[in-house]
Design an enzyme around this catalytic site. Structure first.
Site, PDB file in Angstrom:
ATOM      1  N   ARG A  69       8.280 -15.231   3.844  1.00 41.16           N
ATOM      2  CA  ARG A  69       8.253 -14.368   2.663  1.00 41.16           C
ATOM      3  C   ARG A  69       7.438 -14.972   1.515  1.00 41.16           C
ATOM      4  O   ARG A  69       6.885 -14.258   0.670  1.00 41.16           O
ATOM      5  CB  ARG A  69       9.693 -14.124   2.201  1.00 41.16           C
ATOM      6  CG  ARG A  69       9.837 -12.959   1.248  1.00 41.16           C
ATOM      7  CD  ARG A  69      11.297 -12.696   0.931  1.00 41.16           C
ATOM      8  NE  ARG A  69      11.910 -13.822   0.272  1.00 41.16           N
ATOM      9  CZ  ARG A  69      13.135 -14.306   0.533  1.00 41.16           C
ATOM     10  NH1 ARG A  69      13.884 -13.768   1.470  1.00 41.16           N
ATOM     11  NH2 ARG A  69      13.603 -15.348  -0.119  1.00 41.16           N
ATOM     12  N   TYR A 122      -1.696   5.448 -13.701  1.00 38.24           N
ATOM     13  CA  TYR A 122      -1.136   6.012 -12.472  1.00 38.24           C
ATOM     14  C   TYR A 122       0.302   6.468 -12.747  1.00 38.24           C
ATOM     15  O   TYR A 122       1.137   5.670 -13.217  1.00 38.24           O
ATOM     16  CB  TYR A 122      -1.188   4.915 -11.401  1.00 38.24           C
ATOM     17  CG  TYR A 122      -0.629   5.295 -10.063  1.00 38.24           C
ATOM     18  CD1 TYR A 122      -1.127   6.376  -9.353  1.00 38.24           C
ATOM     19  CD2 TYR A 122       0.400   4.547  -9.499  1.00 38.24           C
ATOM     20  CE1 TYR A 122      -0.614   6.701  -8.120  1.00 38.24           C
ATOM     21  CE2 TYR A 122       0.916   4.858  -8.252  1.00 38.24           C
ATOM     22  CZ  TYR A 122       0.403   5.947  -7.569  1.00 38.24           C
ATOM     23  OH  TYR A 122       0.915   6.275  -6.339  1.00 38.24           O
ATOM     24  N   ASP A 194      -5.430  -1.703 -14.223  1.00 36.69           N
ATOM     25  CA  ASP A 194      -5.450  -1.225 -12.839  1.00 36.69           C
ATOM     26  C   ASP A 194      -6.927  -1.049 -12.504  1.00 36.69           C
ATOM     27  O   ASP A 194      -7.597  -0.143 -13.004  1.00 36.69           O
ATOM     28  CB  ASP A 194      -4.682   0.095 -12.735  1.00 36.69           C
ATOM     29  CG  ASP A 194      -4.608   0.613 -11.303  1.00 36.69           C
ATOM     30  OD1 ASP A 194      -5.548   0.345 -10.530  1.00 36.69           O
ATOM     31  OD2 ASP A 194      -3.639   1.300 -10.963  1.00 36.69           O
TER      32      ASP A 194
HETATM   33  C1  PLP Z   1      -5.030   4.039  -9.543  1.00 33.37           C
HETATM   34  C2  PLP Z   1      -3.908   3.779  -8.608  1.00 33.37           C
HETATM   35  N1  PLP Z   1      -3.179   2.676  -8.783  1.00 33.37           N
HETATM   36  C3  PLP Z   1      -2.146   2.382  -7.972  1.00 33.37           C
HETATM   37  C4  PLP Z   1      -1.805   3.207  -6.933  1.00 33.37           C
HETATM   38  C5  PLP Z   1      -0.641   2.856  -6.074  1.00 33.37           C
HETATM   39  O1  PLP Z   1      -1.044   2.307  -4.874  1.00 33.37           O
HETATM   40  P1  PLP Z   1      -0.122   2.375  -3.571  1.00 33.37           P
HETATM   41  O2  PLP Z   1      -0.225   3.785  -3.077  1.00 33.37           O
HETATM   42  O3  PLP Z   1      -0.693   1.339  -2.680  1.00 33.37           O
HETATM   43  O4  PLP Z   1       1.272   2.043  -4.013  1.00 33.37           O
HETATM   44  C6  PLP Z   1      -2.553   4.356  -6.691  1.00 33.37           C
HETATM   45  C7  PLP Z   1      -2.214   5.252  -5.558  1.00 33.37           C
HETATM   46  O5  PLP Z   1      -2.650   6.385  -5.472  1.00 33.37           O
HETATM   47  C8  PLP Z   1      -3.627   4.666  -7.562  1.00 33.37           C
HETATM   48  O6  PLP Z   1      -4.366   5.775  -7.405  1.00 33.37           O
END
Ligand code: PLP
Length: 404
Positions: A69, A122, A194
């Site tokens: 882990r 997101y 992000d």
């Molecule tokens: C900009 C963005 N960040 C994060 C995520 C989350 O990623 P995951 O689907 O791997 O949890 C997404 C998923 O659509 C996304 O579009």
């Protein structure tokens, strides 16, 4: 002697170009019988050769193989490659992009803290802040993605973190990250981004003042729609450690096969993303000329409100963008989508295939209303031949006209 290994790659300190980094980082062929790719270690228990080795490992649990882990050489190979791609100090791999976002936030907040989150992040990150962080006494404020240095007015003494995403999820506003970072740092807050849209290839987070960069590796890094994976990369050791410790304390980790798929995807990231960019721009320009389309939302188009900042801070565009249609009834838009053969209807993106999905940023916004006078569609330009993609959308627009 060639050995594409730490420490030279660590922190992106070498001046290699991105296309070279993605094909070399995280590889240690000399340690693996000369085999090109690192092996996949499936592990829970790790056996120590002696009590002396056991005791030594206890003192530095993240620096050697101790338990599945906590990490294996497969995990580290993936993390090493992402850190080099993003140009950061070190990466923590997690089981999904959302898991990476939430772990990165949790690592830096405590009860009584305040965080600022862009209105364009997101959606599920907002839900985490509003429904989980709030229960533990962390307050979230949302800000206009276009606020830039104006964020200084919203920063408080207890603001610990500013969460950004550029371009924004669904709405694609380009944020003035250097201006936000300068104000946040003046107030003693950290800046997270992000960085999934750029794949880490077209935006250098740490060169623009970011402290923590998160990617949903599920998207472009994995690139084949067959694995869930997340990555948090920190600018410095003292920011990496809290993220790693939080992940370990929560029992979070990425699976070995997913790390392998992430590494494998990374080798072709530069060529894939260039093609996603090319196809995305061809589609965006084609859509701009369609009478059914009111506006194409793509930062690489000169008409886009975010174009100037995108040109200043980014070195390319991925294949994800949106288009606002003129007002059409829902059944007509449904007919458009249902008639498509190449463009799949589904969430996520970043795989080799083209996708389309209706999007509703207006349902998420709380800081600034997001207005659309017609149906809003998000496109992911896949790697198919763009003439086939366009033929597919032509079929879609014919179905739209018939049903309107
Ligand atoms: C900009 C963005 N960040 C994060 C995520 C989350 O990623 P995951 O689907 O791997 O949890 C997404 C998923 O659509 C996304 O579009």
């Amino acid at each position: 002697m060639r050995n594409w290994a730490l420490p030279e790659n660590e922190g992106g300190k070498r001046s290699m170009k991105k296309a070279t980094i993605v094909t070399t980082a995280g590889r240690h062929p000399r340690e693996n019988h000369g085999i090109v790719n690192p092996p996949v270690y499936h592990a829970s228990t790790v056996l120590y050769p002696s009590m002396a080795a056991h005791d030594k490992a206890e003192g530095a649990p993240f620096e050697s193989v101790n338990y599945g882990r906590i990490g294996t050489p497969t995990t580290w190979a993936f993390e090493e490659a992402v850190a080099a791609l993003e140009g950061g100090y070190r990466t923590v791999s997690l089981a999904s992009g959302l898991n990476a976002l939430t772990t990165a936030v949790l690592a830096f907040v405590k009860s009584g803290d305040h965080i600022l989150v862009s209105d364009s992040v997101y959606g599920p990150l907002r839900r985490f802040c509003d429904e989980i962080l709030a229960r533990f006494g962390v307050e979230t404020g949302y800000f206009d993605p276009l606020i830039g240095g104006g964020i200084a007015r919203m920063l408080r003494q207890n603001t610990r973190l500013v969460a950004t995403e550029s371009p924004g999820s669904l709405s694609f506003e380009v944020q003035d990250i250097p201006a936000i970072a300068a104000a946040a740092h003046d107030a003693g807050a950290l800046v997270m981004i992000d960085n999934t849209w750029s794949g880490g290839l077209y935006f250098q987070p740490f060169a623009h003042g970011v402290d923590i960069s998160v990617q949903a590796a599920t998207k472009y890094i994995v690139g084949h729609s067959d694995s869930m994976l997340g990555a948090v990369t920190a600018a410095r050791e003292e920011l990496w450690r809290p993220v790693k410790e939080t992940a370990v304390k929560l029992g979070l980790c990425a699976g070995p096969d997913d790390c392998y798929l992430g590494l494998r995807g990374m080798r072709t990231l530069a060529v894939r993303l260039a093609r996603h960019q090319e196809n995305g721009l061809k589609l965006a320009r084609w859509l701009q000329a369609r009478p059914e389309v009111a506006r194409v939302v793509h930062p690489a188009l000169p008409q886009d409100p975010g174009h100037r900042l995108w040109q200043r801070d980014f070195t390319g565009a991925s294949g994800l963008f949106a288009a606002l249609l003129k007002p059409y009834p829902k059944p007509a838009v449904d007919a458009l989508i249902d008639s498509l053969e190449l463009f799949g209807l589904g969430y996520s993106w970043g795989g080799y295939e083209s996708l389309i999905v209706p999007a509703h940023p207006e349902r998420l916004r709380t800081a600034v209303p997001w207005q659309a006078d017609g149906p809003y569609l998000r496109f992911h330009a896949g790697l198919e031949d763009s003439s086939d993609q366009i033929a597919d959308l032509e079929r879609g627009f014919a179905a739209l006209a018939k049903a309107a």
